[in-house]
Scaffold this active site. Structure first.
Site, PDB file in Angstrom:
ATOM      1  N   GLY A  34       0.837  -1.205   0.000  1.00 42.03           N
ATOM      2  CA  GLY A  34       0.000   0.000   0.000  1.00 42.03           C
ATOM      3  C   GLY A  34       0.865   1.245   0.000  1.00 42.03           C
ATOM      4  O   GLY A  34       0.602   2.204   0.722  1.00 42.03           O
TER       5      GLY A  34
ATOM      6  N   ASN B 214       0.880  -2.143   5.223  1.00 40.19           N
ATOM      7  CA  ASN B 214       0.140  -0.881   5.210  1.00 40.19           C
ATOM      8  C   ASN B 214      -1.069  -0.900   4.285  1.00 40.19           C
ATOM      9  O   ASN B 214      -1.951  -0.056   4.414  1.00 40.19           O
ATOM     10  CB  ASN B 214       1.089   0.255   4.800  1.00 40.19           C
ATOM     11  CG  ASN B 214       0.388   1.578   4.660  1.00 40.19           C
ATOM     12  OD1 ASN B 214      -0.157   2.111   5.617  1.00 40.19           O
ATOM     13  ND2 ASN B 214       0.392   2.130   3.453  1.00 40.19           N
TER      14      ASN B 214
ATOM     15  N   SER C 117      -5.647   0.399  13.127  1.00 41.13           N
ATOM     16  CA  SER C 117      -6.506   1.568  13.270  1.00 41.13           C
ATOM     17  C   SER C 117      -7.159   1.536  14.640  1.00 41.13           C
ATOM     18  O   SER C 117      -7.433   0.457  15.178  1.00 41.13           O
ATOM     19  CB  SER C 117      -7.600   1.577  12.189  1.00 41.13           C
ATOM     20  OG  SER C 117      -8.559   2.592  12.456  1.00 41.13           O
TER      21      SER C 117
ATOM     22  N   TYR D  66     -14.129  -3.588   7.878  1.00 45.86           N
ATOM     23  CA  TYR D  66     -12.876  -2.872   8.122  1.00 45.86           C
ATOM     24  C   TYR D  66     -12.420  -3.017   9.576  1.00 45.86           C
ATOM     25  O   TYR D  66     -11.250  -3.289   9.852  1.00 45.86           O
ATOM     26  CB  TYR D  66     -13.058  -1.399   7.764  1.00 45.86           C
ATOM     27  CG  TYR D  66     -11.813  -0.559   7.880  1.00 45.86           C
ATOM     28  CD1 TYR D  66     -10.822  -0.616   6.908  1.00 45.86           C
ATOM     29  CD2 TYR D  66     -11.627   0.310   8.954  1.00 45.86           C
ATOM     30  CE1 TYR D  66      -9.670   0.168   7.001  1.00 45.86           C
ATOM     31  CE2 TYR D  66     -10.486   1.095   9.064  1.00 45.86           C
ATOM     32  CZ  TYR D  66      -9.517   1.019   8.088  1.00 45.86           C
ATOM     33  OH  TYR D  66      -8.380   1.788   8.191  1.00 45.86           O
ATOM     34  N   VAL D  67     -13.364  -2.843  10.499  1.00 45.90           N
ATOM     35  CA  VAL D  67     -13.043  -2.958  11.922  1.00 45.90           C
ATOM     36  C   VAL D  67     -12.551  -4.367  12.242  1.00 45.90           C
ATOM     37  O   VAL D  67     -11.562  -4.548  12.963  1.00 45.90           O
ATOM     38  CB  VAL D  67     -14.262  -2.589  12.787  1.00 45.90           C
ATOM     39  CG1 VAL D  67     -14.011  -2.938  14.253  1.00 45.90           C
ATOM     40  CG2 VAL D  67     -14.585  -1.107  12.640  1.00 45.90           C
ATOM     41  N   ALA D  68     -13.235  -5.374  11.705  1.00 48.19           N
ATOM     42  CA  ALA D  68     -12.811  -6.757  11.944  1.00 48.19           C
ATOM     43  C   ALA D  68     -11.408  -7.002  11.403  1.00 48.19           C
ATOM     44  O   ALA D  68     -10.591  -7.699  12.036  1.00 48.19           O
ATOM     45  CB  ALA D  68     -13.799  -7.723  11.306  1.00 48.19           C
TER      46      ALA D  68
END
Length: 246
Positions: free
Chosen positions: A10, A88, A140, A153-155
């Site tokens: 990334g 990343n 994050s 995304y959170v998982a």
């Protein structure tokens, strides 16, 4: 740090490019992995103006595990060692869970989490032979606190933190340090385009009353890969202006 080598996934996003700039400024040889070869070439041209480090670019869809493994192995063969891996790469495909498709879930998990697993597994074999290395996952704060409309995304970010803690226990005895950096709101193209009301609402949640800067993420990474940080491993380090406290 002049003889170190690093792989960054990334790489051409705001945070990835800031990491690459600081690495090149410190004379670190870097391999940049991304999906868009034009962006990678443009990034390489800009980085070569900073320092004449060895900069390799690899056009890779990191959700294709075989291609990712082959690319990393080609870099190991080229340089003979890998000192640093920065996981990343990340994508978002937001929606509330009632509307989120299985494809949206798989795309985010495969990019953000599975690719980090594959890359870490591949470089760890070389780092074990070297008896040294650093793996840093860009996580994050939402992995710790959750966020509406971002269950995938959170998982993925919570999974990265769990991966970090486990790998630090598995690889620590081999001289390999593994840590996560969990940024809060960072000044990127995404935050720059927020309307003022949303921006002010977010700033009110941050004790330092500002967004972080990509170079602040990069500076923390530069410390974590240095000898001064050799006793730090298995940590989730929040870089969020005080937004999340334990």
């Amino acid at each position: 740090m002049t003889k170190k080598t690093a792989i960054i996934t990334g790489s051409y996003g705001d945070i990835g490019h800031a990491i690459a700039k600081q690495f090149v400024a410190n004379g670190i040889n870097i391999a940049l992995i991304g999906r868009d070869i034009k962006k990678l070439k443009h990034q390489k041209d800009k980085l070569l103006k900073i320092n004449n480090s060895d900069i390799e670019i690899l056009e890779v869809d990191i959700t294709n595990s075989d291609n990712l493994i082959d690319s990393i192995q080609s870099i190991i063969k080229l340089w003979g060692r890998i000192d640093v891996l920065i996981n990343n790469a990340g994508v978002t495909k937001d929606n509330i869970i009632l509307r989120m498709t299985s494809q949206d879930w798989d795309d985010v998990i495969n990019t953000n989490l599975k690719a980090a697993f594959v890359a870490s597994k591949t470089v760890s074999k070389q780092m074990i032979r070297q008896k040294a290395g650093c793996i840093i996952n860009i996580s994050s704060i939402v992995g710790q606190i959750g966020n509406k409309g971002q269950s995938n995304y959170v998982a993925s970010k919570a999974g990265m933190d769990g991966l970090t803690k486990t790998l630090s226990k598995e690889l620590g005895a081999r001289g390999i340090n593994v840590n996560s950096i969990a940024p809060g709101y960072i000044e990127t193209n995404m935050t720059k385009n927020l309307n003022e009301n949303i921006k002010n609402e977010l700033l009110n949640k941050i004790p330092l009353n500002r967004f972080g800067k990509p170079n602040e993420v990069a500076s923390l990474i530069n410390f974590l890969i240095s000898d001064e940080a050799s006793y730090i491993t298995g940590q989730i380090i929040n870089l969020d202006g005080g937004m999340v406290t334990q």
